[in-house]
Design a protein around this motif. Structure first.
Motif, mmCIF file in Angstrom:
data_model
loop_
_atom_site.group_PDB
_atom_site.id
_atom_site.type_symbol
_atom_site.label_atom_id
_atom_site.label_comp_id
_atom_site.label_asym_id
_atom_site.label_seq_id
_atom_site.Cartn_x
_atom_site.Cartn_y
_atom_site.Cartn_z
ATOM 1 N N UNK A 106 23.554 -28.810 19.214
ATOM 2 C CA UNK A 106 22.313 -29.487 18.850
ATOM 3 C C UNK A 106 21.504 -28.653 17.870
ATOM 4 N N UNK A 107 21.493 -27.339 18.035
ATOM 5 C CA UNK A 107 20.637 -26.475 17.227
ATOM 6 C C UNK A 107 21.332 -25.882 16.011
ATOM 7 N N UNK A 108 22.619 -26.165 15.830
ATOM 8 C CA UNK A 108 23.366 -25.565 14.727
ATOM 9 C C UNK A 108 23.910 -26.666 13.822
ATOM 10 N N UNK A 109 23.679 -26.517 12.537
ATOM 11 C CA UNK A 109 24.098 -27.565 11.597
ATOM 12 C C UNK A 109 25.326 -27.197 10.777
ATOM 13 N N UNK A 110 25.647 -25.923 10.690
ATOM 14 C CA UNK A 110 26.764 -25.502 9.834
ATOM 15 C C UNK A 110 28.063 -25.380 10.628
ATOM 16 N N UNK A 111 28.394 -26.409 11.408
ATOM 17 C CA UNK A 111 29.592 -26.406 12.259
ATOM 18 C C UNK A 111 30.584 -27.431 11.738
ATOM 19 N N UNK A 112 31.824 -27.009 11.698
ATOM 20 C CA UNK A 112 32.920 -27.905 11.339
ATOM 21 C C UNK A 112 33.900 -27.971 12.501
ATOM 22 N N UNK A 113 34.220 -29.177 12.954
ATOM 23 C CA UNK A 113 35.155 -29.359 14.059
ATOM 24 C C UNK A 113 36.588 -29.210 13.564
ATOM 25 N N UNK A 114 37.392 -28.450 14.292
ATOM 26 C CA UNK A 114 38.792 -28.262 13.928
ATOM 27 C C UNK A 114 39.717 -29.168 14.743
ATOM 28 N N UNK A 115 39.550 -29.190 16.058
ATOM 29 C CA UNK A 115 40.421 -30.024 16.893
ATOM 30 C C UNK A 115 39.856 -30.124 18.295
ATOM 31 N N UNK A 116 40.378 -31.082 19.048
ATOM 32 C CA UNK A 116 40.033 -31.263 20.456
ATOM 33 C C UNK A 116 41.344 -31.347 21.232
ATOM 34 N N UNK A 117 41.496 -30.470 22.233
ATOM 35 C CA UNK A 117 42.753 -30.360 22.968
ATOM 36 C C UNK A 117 42.480 -30.512 24.463
ATOM 37 N N UNK A 118 43.275 -31.358 25.133
ATOM 38 C CA UNK A 118 43.239 -31.452 26.593
ATOM 39 C C UNK A 118 44.231 -30.439 27.137
ATOM 40 N N UNK A 119 43.737 -29.532 27.966
ATOM 41 C CA UNK A 119 44.565 -28.454 28.514
ATOM 42 C C UNK A 119 44.777 -28.655 30.017
ATOM 43 N N UNK A 189 39.614 -38.377 14.970
ATOM 44 C CA UNK A 189 38.498 -39.295 15.182
ATOM 45 C C UNK A 189 37.874 -39.076 16.558
ATOM 46 N N UNK A 190 38.706 -38.836 17.575
ATOM 47 C CA UNK A 190 38.190 -38.597 18.921
ATOM 48 C C UNK A 190 37.442 -37.278 18.981
ATOM 49 N N UNK A 191 37.956 -36.262 18.286
ATOM 50 C CA UNK A 191 37.281 -34.963 18.250
ATOM 51 C C UNK A 191 35.922 -35.080 17.575
ATOM 52 N N UNK A 192 35.857 -35.788 16.468
ATOM 53 C CA UNK A 192 34.590 -35.954 15.747
ATOM 54 C C UNK A 192 33.593 -36.750 16.569
ATOM 55 N N UNK A 193 34.062 -37.778 17.250
ATOM 56 C CA UNK A 193 33.177 -38.599 18.073
ATOM 57 C C UNK A 193 32.577 -37.781 19.218
ATOM 58 N N UNK A 194 33.408 -36.951 19.853
ATOM 59 C CA UNK A 194 32.924 -36.111 20.946
ATOM 60 C C UNK A 194 31.901 -35.100 20.425
ATOM 61 N N UNK A 195 32.197 -34.474 19.317
ATOM 62 C CA UNK A 195 31.270 -33.504 18.748
ATOM 63 C C UNK A 195 29.942 -34.162 18.376
ATOM 64 N N UNK A 196 30.011 -35.317 17.787
ATOM 65 C CA UNK A 196 28.795 -36.013 17.376
ATOM 66 C C UNK A 196 27.906 -36.331 18.570
ATOM 67 N N UNK A 197 28.506 -36.739 19.677
ATOM 68 C CA UNK A 197 27.731 -37.052 20.870
ATOM 69 C C UNK A 197 27.078 -35.804 21.465
ATOM 70 N N UNK A 198 27.739 -34.653 21.334
ATOM 71 C CA UNK A 198 27.143 -33.396 21.772
ATOM 72 C C UNK A 198 26.018 -32.965 20.824
ATOM 73 N N UNK A 199 26.239 -33.147 19.522
ATOM 74 C CA UNK A 199 25.280 -32.668 18.524
ATOM 75 C C UNK A 199 24.015 -33.510 18.469
ATOM 76 N N UNK A 200 24.114 -34.809 18.731
ATOM 77 C CA UNK A 200 22.910 -35.651 18.642
ATOM 78 C C UNK A 200 22.201 -35.836 19.979
ATOM 79 N N UNK A 201 22.682 -35.158 21.023
ATOM 80 C CA UNK A 201 22.010 -35.215 22.315
ATOM 81 C C UNK A 201 22.420 -36.371 23.198
ATOM 82 N N UNK A 202 23.455 -37.094 22.802
ATOM 83 C CA UNK A 202 23.946 -38.165 23.670
ATOM 84 C C UNK A 202 24.540 -37.589 24.953
#
Length: 454
Positions: A106-119, A189-202
């Protein structure tokens, strides 16, 4: 009156307090020289063996034991299948929510998502770990409740189409090595969607995390006999990989990742299907299936226990020339071919039962009847490493109990053999008990050690 009863006043107290096989008698030496005695064994007591039902429900979601140390009774999910022509098919499925984890998005704007992995981090594996194991990941239709306990009989609806599927050779590794993992990379697309929901406070807590993901179900389409435990304490979850860049230059400053764990709410479902097997007759807790109907064996497994009866022990008489009972051992030699046959069997405990095959109390231990600190008359699996063939057994000291049965001092109740422990790993393990008609290396015996005159 038989010889045993005539000398009972002099010897029974000493004999019942002596549980070793040396034959040393500490009482009555002024009357009879202990050097004139030796110990002889007798194993002709009839033992009947049958399979009965264990309680059909128990908690499989994490149970907090100590909040200050964050200690839980069980921290795994069990996924797999086991099929046996005598006991039927067992299917296990794991279910979990995704937990929220603190993050800087939420507080950082210079972040680029690389991947989302289920472990999925291995905890242990049981059965055949040399052949391919398929695992599918499905999305739950509704999140699990975070305020209730889940049982082995619980279930949760999930989408029929899997999000991911993989085929692996199970590789749990050896402690203290960091557990190995099965990894599923999600779409960009799933990784970006998850990141966006974290970044915008959803997504800001577990409640909003449940709204986004709902959770996952883990199932196997594999028909082989393999059960895999996956750890939920620090080794499984959703890991988001990202990097921060220098504003204006897009140069990577730091690469990092955050795991959103599966540790909070998860459980394992057990599905037993005994249709078409002799054990299908087990419909209520009073039912028992004789070993004569299951190839001279009985079973200790998920949902099953072994019942032991001594139908004629009250008629037993100490033979002429024997002073009395020195010790008694119930020896159970499991039906097992090699040391790698389904891995090491679990510890077992033996209890007094009733007509409903319920556990009443532990069988008294040894000659004194004083139970160990654990409170159970228990035995661990043991084998003789010096022998070329597999010579193995569980041995229970039942000296006082056998003596009291012979003397008619206690009711002749059934005994129940069951696993010692309620964690999923123990529940997954199986022991096959041979009856007295099995070859000598795989049978059950009540061994009486009698004091005899030379």
């Amino acid at each position: 009156m038989h010889f045993f009863h005539r000398v009972a006043g002099l010897f029974i107290a000493a004999l019942c307090l002596c549980a070793c096989q040396s034959g040393t008698l500490d009482i009555g030496q002024a009357i009879i020289n202990p050097q004139e005695f030796s110990i002889q064994s007798l194993d002709t007591i009839s033992v009947r063996v049958s399979t009965v039902l264990a309680p059909d429900s128990f908690v499989t979601s994490p149970i907090l034991l100590n909040a200050s140390t964050d200690t839980y009774q069980d921290t795994s999910m069990l996924v797999g299948r086991w099929t046996d022509s005598r006991t039927g098919t067992l299917i296990t499925r794991g279910y979990t929510n995704v937990d929220y984890a603190g993050n800087p998005f939420i507080s950082t704007t210079n972040i680029t998502v690389d991947s989302l992995v289920l472990e999925l981090g291995y905890a242990y594996a049981y059965g055949d770990t040399t052949t391919a194991f398929g695992i599918e990941v499905h999305q739950l239709q509704n999140p699990l409740s975070r305020s209730r306990a889940y049982y082995n009989t619980s279930s949760a609806a999930y989408d029929s189409k899997p999000l991911f599927s993989r085929t692996v050779i199970p590789a749990p590794g050896v402690p203290p090595r960091v557990p190995r993992q099965i990894r599923f990379r999600m779409s960009s697309a799933m990784a970006q969607s998850f990141y966006a929901a974290l970044a915008d406070g959803t997504i800001i807590d577990n409640i909003t995390m449940d709204d986004f993901w709902k959770g996952f179900a883990f199932v196997t389409p594999t028909s082989g006999n393999t059960l895999i435990g996956f750890s939920t304490r620090g080794f499984s979850g959703l890991r988001l990989y990202y990097h921060t860049t220098d504003i204006g230059t897009d140069i990577t400053v730091n690469a990092a990742s955050i795991r959103f764990p599966f540790r909070g709410t998860n459980f394992t479902q057990f599905i037993n299907d005994r249709t078409g097997t002799p054990l299908a007759a087990l419909q209520s807790k009073t039912d028992a299936v004789s070993s004569s109907l299951t190839n001279r064996t009985s079973f200790i497994a998920m949902g099953l226990r072994t019942r032991i009866d001594f139908p004629y022990i009250s008629q037993f008489e100490i033979p002429a020339g024997y002073a009395g009972l020195n010790s008694a051992q119930l020896v159970m030699q499991p039906v097992r071919q090699t040391l790698r046959d389904n891995l090491t069997p679990p510890n077992l405990a033996i209890f007094l039962g009733n007509a409903q095959n319920e556990l009443l109390s532990p069988v008294p231990f040894g000659a004194s009847g004083a139970l160990p600190q654990s409170g159970y008359n228990a035995a661990g699996y043991a084998y003789d490493a010096t022998q070329p063939d597999l010579i193995d057994n569980y041995t229970f000291d039942v000296t006082q109990y056998a003596s009291n049965l012979i003397l008619g001092r206690v009711p002749n109740r059934p005994l129940i053999l069951t696993t010692l422990g309620t964690d999923l790993r123990t529940m997954a393990q199986r022991v096959t008990v041979g009856d007295q008609q099995q070859p000598i290396s795989d049978r059950i015996q009540l061994r009486l050690f009698l004091t005899s005159g030379l």
